[in-house]
Design a protein around this motif. Structure first.
Motif, short mmCIF file in Angstrom:
data_model
loop_
_atom_site.label_atom_id
_atom_site.label_comp_id
_atom_site.label_asym_id
_atom_site.label_seq_id
_atom_site.Cartn_x
_atom_site.Cartn_y
_atom_site.Cartn_z
N THR A 118 -5.04 11.27 -14.51
CA THR A 118 -6.15 10.46 -15.00
C THR A 118 -5.75 8.99 -14.90
N TYR A 119 -6.59 8.21 -14.22
CA TYR A 119 -6.28 6.79 -14.04
C TYR A 119 -7.58 6.00 -14.09
N GLY A 120 -7.61 4.99 -14.97
CA GLY A 120 -8.80 4.17 -15.10
C GLY A 120 -10.03 4.95 -15.49
N GLY A 121 -9.83 6.04 -16.24
CA GLY A 121 -10.96 6.87 -16.65
C GLY A 121 -11.42 7.87 -15.61
N GLU A 122 -10.75 7.91 -14.44
CA GLU A 122 -11.11 8.83 -13.36
C GLU A 122 -10.07 9.93 -13.25
N LEU A 123 -10.53 11.19 -13.13
CA LEU A 123 -9.63 12.33 -13.02
C LEU A 123 -9.42 12.67 -11.54
N PHE A 124 -8.16 12.65 -11.12
CA PHE A 124 -7.78 13.04 -9.77
C PHE A 124 -7.06 14.39 -9.86
N SER A 125 -7.58 15.39 -9.17
CA SER A 125 -7.07 16.76 -9.30
C SER A 125 -5.74 16.94 -8.56
N ALA A 126 -5.01 17.98 -8.97
CA ALA A 126 -3.76 18.33 -8.30
C ALA A 126 -4.03 18.65 -6.83
N ASN A 127 -3.04 18.35 -5.98
CA ASN A 127 -3.10 18.56 -4.52
C ASN A 127 -4.05 17.62 -3.81
N THR A 128 -4.56 16.62 -4.53
CA THR A 128 -5.39 15.59 -3.90
C THR A 128 -4.50 14.53 -3.27
N GLU A 129 -4.78 14.17 -2.02
CA GLU A 129 -4.06 13.08 -1.38
C GLU A 129 -4.72 11.77 -1.77
N VAL A 130 -3.96 10.86 -2.35
CA VAL A 130 -4.52 9.61 -2.85
C VAL A 130 -3.80 8.41 -2.24
N ASN A 131 -4.55 7.35 -2.05
CA ASN A 131 -4.01 6.08 -1.55
C ASN A 131 -4.04 5.07 -2.67
N THR A 132 -3.09 4.16 -2.63
CA THR A 132 -3.06 3.09 -3.63
C THR A 132 -2.86 1.73 -2.95
N ASN A 133 -3.46 0.74 -3.55
CA ASN A 133 -3.26 -0.65 -3.13
C ASN A 133 -2.77 -1.43 -4.34
N ILE A 134 -1.59 -2.02 -4.22
CA ILE A 134 -1.00 -2.79 -5.31
C ILE A 134 -1.08 -4.27 -4.95
N ASP A 135 -1.79 -5.02 -5.74
CA ASP A 135 -1.92 -6.46 -5.56
C ASP A 135 -1.23 -7.12 -6.74
N LEU A 136 0.01 -7.58 -6.53
CA LEU A 136 0.85 -8.05 -7.64
C LEU A 136 1.53 -9.35 -7.27
N VAL A 137 1.53 -10.30 -8.20
CA VAL A 137 2.19 -11.59 -8.02
C VAL A 137 3.12 -11.83 -9.20
N ASN A 169 0.84 -1.20 0.00
CA ASN A 169 0.00 0.00 0.00
C ASN A 169 0.87 1.24 0.00
N GLY A 170 0.34 2.35 -0.56
CA GLY A 170 1.09 3.59 -0.59
C GLY A 170 0.18 4.79 -0.64
N GLN A 171 0.81 5.95 -0.53
CA GLN A 171 0.04 7.19 -0.61
C GLN A 171 0.95 8.31 -1.11
N THR A 172 0.31 9.36 -1.66
CA THR A 172 1.04 10.54 -2.10
C THR A 172 0.06 11.69 -2.25
N VAL A 173 0.60 12.90 -2.35
CA VAL A 173 -0.19 14.08 -2.71
C VAL A 173 0.17 14.45 -4.14
N LEU A 174 -0.81 14.49 -5.01
CA LEU A 174 -0.56 14.72 -6.42
C LEU A 174 -0.07 16.15 -6.65
N SER A 175 1.04 16.28 -7.35
CA SER A 175 1.56 17.60 -7.69
C SER A 175 0.87 18.18 -8.91
N SER A 176 0.26 17.32 -9.70
CA SER A 176 -0.53 17.74 -10.86
C SER A 176 -1.68 16.76 -11.03
N SER A 177 -2.63 17.08 -11.84
CA SER A 177 -3.79 16.21 -12.04
C SER A 177 -3.36 14.89 -12.69
#
Length: 252
Positions: free
Chosen positions: A95-114, A85-93
């Motif tokens: 677009t991921y999976g068709g969803e727009l995340f605006s600049a300065n938004t704090e986002v979390n991520t979950n990576i499920d990888l094998v 798992n991870g997190q960051t504050v976006l420095s710029s907008s």
């Protein structure tokens, strides 16, 4: 005297059969506990965003089968979990999976990888002092990356991906006579166009058990897996997973 001769002959016969069995077929199975640190980022449009990831302890398991059949390669299967798992504050907008995340938004991520390695290799040189293996590895990456705005759970997106990556495989191992100590370096490598994957590990080993039925070896080492993908099933990455590991291998 006859009883002593018979007993000696029986012991020699059993020893010979065990030696022949090991020559005809050798099975190696191992498990490692990996103290994994993750760096890098990902995107679905070649504009990777780096995240701060949690350190994880992950497991890696493998089994290998070796035989004396000419021209037929030995085989090894290895599976490693890479989820984090991870997190960051976006420095710029972003677009991921068709969803727009605006600049300065704090986002979390979950990576499920094998990562699963299907390895075919030849023993080019093998004795008690040194061994050298060379072959190919079909590495299969299967993952899902989820992204979510921290303050708005309704704003989220996920992308899954899966694919095989052909790689060159090699392994070199050395032993120190009469000590039980040894070392090995093992790795798979690929580089073409903008794709690059390097998966290597190096370890010191110590023989815990060595008899006619089973051998057991302790491993202490370091592993690094770098995955730079350019549009694998729609995903771009520049991940690095690295850290120390403790493992055990049995041979029977």
């Amino acid at each position: 005297m006859n009883k002593s001769l018979c007993a000696g002959a029986l012991v020699m016969a059993l020893t010979s059969l065990s030696s022949q069995a090991d020559t005809l077929l050798g099975v190696y199975a191992g498990a490692q506990a990996w103290d994994m640190e993750t760096t890098g980022g990902f995107s679905d449009n070649n504009s990777n965003v780096d995240f701060n990831y949690e350190d994880e302890t992950k497991g890696s398991f493998y089994i290998a089968l070796e035989h004396p059949l000419p021209l037929v390669p030995n085989v090894k299967l290895q599976r490693t979990g890479l989820d984090t798992n991870g997190q960051t504050v976006l420095s710029s907008s972003m677009t991921y999976g068709g969803e727009l995340f605006s600049a300065n938004t704090e986002v979390n991520t979950n990576i499920d990888l094998v990562s699963t390695d299907y390895i075919a290799y030849y023993e080019l040189f093998d004795n008690d002092l040194i061994s050298f293996d060379l072959g190919i590895n079909a590495k299969h990456l299967d993952g899902d990356i989820y992204l979510e705005a921290q303050n708005d759970a309704t704003q989220n997106a996920a992308q899954d991906f899966s694919g095989f990556v052909p790689m060159l495989y090699s392994r070199v191992a050395v032993g120190v006579p009469f000590t039980g100590l040894g070392a090995f370096v093992e790795g798979s490598f690929l580089a073409f166009d903008d794709n690059s994957i390097t998966d290597y590990q190096a370890a010191i080993t110590y023989g815990l058990l060595d008899n006619l039925a089973i051998d057991a070896t302790l491993q202490l080492g370091y592993r690094s897996l770098e995955i730079e993908l350019d549009d694998l099933d729609g995903i771009y990455t520049n991940f690095e997973f690295s850290g120390a590991f403790l493992g055990i291998e049995v041979h029977f």
